[in-house]
Design an enzyme around this catalytic site. Structure first.
Site, PDB file in Angstrom:
ATOM      1  N   GLU A  44       0.851  -1.196   0.000  1.00 21.62           N
ATOM      2  CA  GLU A  44       0.000   0.000   0.000  1.00 21.62           C
ATOM      3  C   GLU A  44       0.889   1.249   0.000  1.00 21.62           C
ATOM      4  OE1 GLU A  44      -3.869   1.520   2.581  1.00 21.62           O
ATOM      5  OE2 GLU A  44      -2.245   0.493   3.621  1.00 21.62           O
ATOM      6  N   LYS A 116     -10.353   0.565  -2.087  1.00 18.03           N
ATOM      7  CA  LYS A 116     -10.417   0.076  -0.702  1.00 18.03           C
ATOM      8  C   LYS A 116     -11.770   0.393  -0.064  1.00 18.03           C
ATOM      9  CE  LYS A 116      -7.678   0.546   3.594  1.00 18.03           C
ATOM     10  NZ  LYS A 116      -6.569   1.338   4.180  1.00 18.03           N
ATOM     11  N   CYS A 157      -4.899  -3.643   2.848  1.00 18.73           N
ATOM     12  CA  CYS A 157      -4.578  -3.369   4.253  1.00 18.73           C
ATOM     13  C   CYS A 157      -5.703  -3.642   5.262  1.00 18.73           C
ATOM     14  CB  CYS A 157      -4.055  -1.939   4.389  1.00 18.73           C
ATOM     15  SG  CYS A 157      -3.105  -1.641   5.913  1.00 18.73           S
TER      16      CYS A 157
END
Length: 269
Positions: A44, A116, A157
């Site tokens: 990321e 995300k 993440c």
């Protein structure tokens, strides 16, 4: 499709210098290609980590901007696929961006993007307070894509803490390999990083490739590191010797192992 294919996961310490980060990525791509990898996964925020929260807005770009064009050229010149987790994609207005996982093929085309979903709004115990939603728009689509490395499930993440996303990727989108580019904090990384990744691998019977940021990015931001590749039985098969180093780890995706684990433990039925 060959029965196995080599992939690499990269670990790095990105800073607030786009060209310096690109130079690091280029070096790691060459290393991966030399090792015979056909895909390299980056963490990321591979292209930029701001010195303070919200700095990323100043450099956010569309997917056809110069930053991503540079990475498309890198993929084409090196004849390798790139998983680029957490690109700062320009959002719907000047005060927002998308945290976008971009998959580029070996001829330099963007094959897929995932924005995300789960934004990091957390008061880390004994650590800092984060509010990613203050400048980031959440995505809404679950994304899996076919590739020479099997069917890839794209995540980023903090998504790792939401097992239902990975269940959907496996059981509704037929993923075989889960990509988890990350920049975990020191506190949460020490406590939960490896155990969460291995749990996702075991409960989905997928390979998990988790490329991580590491070390100090700025005076007040630090990442845990410990880039991992995990097989569908939950065994770590790739790991950098030094949790804080910049480098790659390489492993083979073995499609017969995916089939074997799933047939012997038929949880999908």
């Amino acid at each position: 499709m060959a029965n196995s294919v080599r992939i690499a996961a990269a670990q790095m310490t990105s800073i607030n210098d786009i060209s310096a980060n690109f130079a690091t990525c280029s070096r790691l791509v060459k290393e991966a290609a030399t090792a015979g990898a056909k895909l390299i996964c980056f963490p990321e925020n591979f292209s930029y980590v701001g010195a303070k929260s919200g700095d990323s807005l100043t450099i956010a770009e569309p997917l056809d901007g110069p930053i991503m064009k540079g990475y498309c050229s890198l993929a084409r010149e090196s004849n390798i696929w790139l998983s680029l987790g957490g690109f700062q994609e320009k959002g719907s207005d000047d005060s927002h961006l998308c945290n976008t996982h971009v998959l580029i093929d070996d001829v330099g085309n963007v094959r897929s993007t995932y924005r995300k979903m789960h934004l990091f709004d957390v008061d880390v115990p004994g650590g800092a307070v984060y509010k990613e939603s203050s400048f980031t728009e959440a995505g809404s689509d679950v994304v899996a894509v076919d590739s020479p490395f099997g069917r890839l499930g794209l995540t980023v993440c903090y998504d790792l803490r939401f097992p239902e996303l990975y269940q959907q990727l496996r059981f509704h989108h037929h993923a075989q390999v889960l990509l988890v580019p990350a920049a975990f904090t020191i506190v949460t990384g020490q406590a939960h990083w490896e155990i969460l990744l291995r749990a996702r691998a075991i409960e989905t019977q997928c390979y998990v490739i988790a490329a991580s940021q590491t070390g100090k990015h700025s005076a007040d931001r630090e990442s845990y590191g410990d880039t991992l590749i995990i097989d569908p039985w939950g065994t770590v098969i790739g790991r950098l010797q030094d949790r804080l180093s910049t480098g790659i780890t390489v492993a083979d995706i073995d499609f017969s192992m995916i089939e074997s684990v799933r047939s012997k433990m038929p949880i999908s039925q």
